[in-house]
Design an enzyme around this catalytic site. Structure first.
Site, PDB file in Angstrom:
ATOM      1  N   ASP A  34       0.880  -1.163   0.000  1.00 10.30           N
ATOM      2  CA  ASP A  34       0.000   0.000   0.000  1.00 10.30           C
ATOM      3  C   ASP A  34       0.921   1.218   0.000  1.00 10.30           C
ATOM      4  O   ASP A  34       1.687   1.415   0.951  1.00 10.30           O
ATOM      5  CB  ASP A  34      -0.858   0.035   1.272  1.00 10.30           C
ATOM      6  CG  ASP A  34      -2.060  -0.882   1.215  1.00 10.30           C
ATOM      7  OD1 ASP A  34      -2.088  -1.769   0.342  1.00 10.30           O
ATOM      8  OD2 ASP A  34      -2.958  -0.723   2.065  1.00 10.30           O
ATOM      9  N   HIS A  92       4.644  -7.613  -0.236  1.00 17.22           N
ATOM     10  CA  HIS A  92       4.188  -8.838  -0.874  1.00 17.22           C
ATOM     11  C   HIS A  92       4.832  -8.983  -2.252  1.00 17.22           C
ATOM     12  O   HIS A  92       5.270  -7.994  -2.856  1.00 17.22           O
ATOM     13  CB  HIS A  92       2.668  -8.830  -1.002  1.00 17.22           C
ATOM     14  CG  HIS A  92       1.963  -8.830   0.321  1.00 17.22           C
ATOM     15  ND1 HIS A  92       1.269  -9.913   0.805  1.00 17.22           N
ATOM     16  CD2 HIS A  92       1.854  -7.860   1.277  1.00 17.22           C
ATOM     17  CE1 HIS A  92       0.766  -9.626   1.999  1.00 17.22           C
ATOM     18  NE2 HIS A  92       1.112  -8.378   2.305  1.00 17.22           N
ATOM     19  N   SER A 190       7.998   4.388   5.660  1.00 12.04           N
ATOM     20  CA  SER A 190       9.069   3.818   4.861  1.00 12.04           C
ATOM     21  C   SER A 190       8.783   3.980   3.374  1.00 12.04           C
ATOM     22  O   SER A 190       7.773   4.544   2.976  1.00 12.04           O
ATOM     23  CB  SER A 190       9.221   2.331   5.210  1.00 12.04           C
ATOM     24  OG  SER A 190       9.295   2.148   6.616  1.00 12.04           O
TER      25      SER A 190
END
Length: 222
Positions: A34, A92, A190
C-alpha cells in the site's frame, strides 16, 4: 484493540481485503505495498553523482555493489513509492516466481540530501537519495513469466527505521506466489523500490502521487 503502536503498525490483513489482480496472468505485475508513487525512472545508470538538487538512482549503490544484479538492471526501470505511517506496512511479491536471493543491507539513519535542507522529523524531500544509503532489504525474484527476467523488491527504511524483516520462508529456491507476503517494516514510515530489467515492461499503470493498494495492477509485461 491494539496493544501498542507497533502492534497496529505491523498488523496483518483481514482475509479478502486486498484481492490480487489477475492472479492467473503472469504478465500482470501487482503492487508490492500500500503506497503512494514517488518516482518512476527509466534507463537507470550503473553509477550516478549527486549534484545540487539532483537525486538520481545509482544502481551500484542501491544494490550494494552486487555486479551480477547491477548488470541486469542497467538501462532498466526503477519504480519507487512510499508508505505513510498509517498505511499497511507488509510487503508482498509482485509476481509469481522463485526467490534467487534475499537479505538485509545495513545502512545509515536520518539520511538527507543537503540540497533539500535539513529536517529533523521527515525525509520526504530526500527519498530518492536515501535508497542509496539507508537500511534496506533486497529480494530478487526470478519470474515464472520468462520475459520479465528477475524482479527486485527493495523495501527501505526512512528516518530512524531499520527494521526490514524478511519472512523466514523467503530463501533461495522458494517458490513465491503473486501477493504472498515477503516481510514487513516495524515502527515507522518507509519507502520501497521495484527494479525491472530493460525492455521487459509494456506498460506501467500508476502515475506520480497516485495511491495504489497492495495487489492492484501495477504493470503489464511484454
Amino acid at each position: 484493540g491494539f496493544k501498542s503502536w507497533n502492534d497496529f503498525f505491523t498488523r496483518k490483513l483481514v482475509k479478502g481485503m486486498r484481492p490480487i489482480s489477475d492472479p492467473d496472468d503472469n504478465k500482470v505485475v501487482v503492487s508490492a505495498c500500500d503506497s503512494t508513487v514517488y518516482r518512476i525512472r527509466h534507463n537507470v545508470k550503473r553509477f550516478a553523482k549527486f549534484w545540487l538538487k539532483s537525486q538520481p538512482y545509482s544502481l551500484h549503490d542501491m544494490l550494494a555493489g552486487d555486479e551480477h544484479y547491477v548488470n541486469k538492471y542497467v538501462g532498466g526501470t526503477v519504480y519507487q513509492a512510499f508508505l505513510n505511517p498509517f498505511n499497511y506496512h507488509r510487503w508482498h511479491s509482485p509476481i509469481d516466481g522463485t526467490i534467487e536471493k534475499a537479505f538485509v543491507q545495513p545502512g545509515y539513519y536520518f539520511v538527507q540530501s543537503e540540497s533539500v535542507g535539513e529536517d529533523p522529523t521527515i525525509q520526504d524531500g530526500s527519498e530518492g537519495f536515501l535508497t542509496n544509503i539507508q537500511t534496506r532489504a533486497l529480494i530478487y525474484i526470478k519470474a515464472d513469466h520468462k520475459p520479465l527476467g528477475t524482479v527486485c523488491v527493495m523495501p527501505t527504511g526512512m528516518v530512524e527505521i531499520s527494521s526490514c524483516n524478511i519472512h523466514p520462508r523467503i530463501k533461495p529456491g522458494y517458490k513465491v506466489k503473486k501477493g504472498e507476503e515477503l516481510g514487513y517494516f516495524a515502527y515507522g514510515g518507509s519507502t520501497h523500490c521495484l527494479f525491472f530489467e530493460p525492455n521487459v515492461l509494456k506498460k506501467l499503470i500508476p502515475k506520480k502521487d497516485e495511491f495504489i493498494k497492495m495487489g492492484e495492477k501495477l504493470a503489464i509485461a511484454n
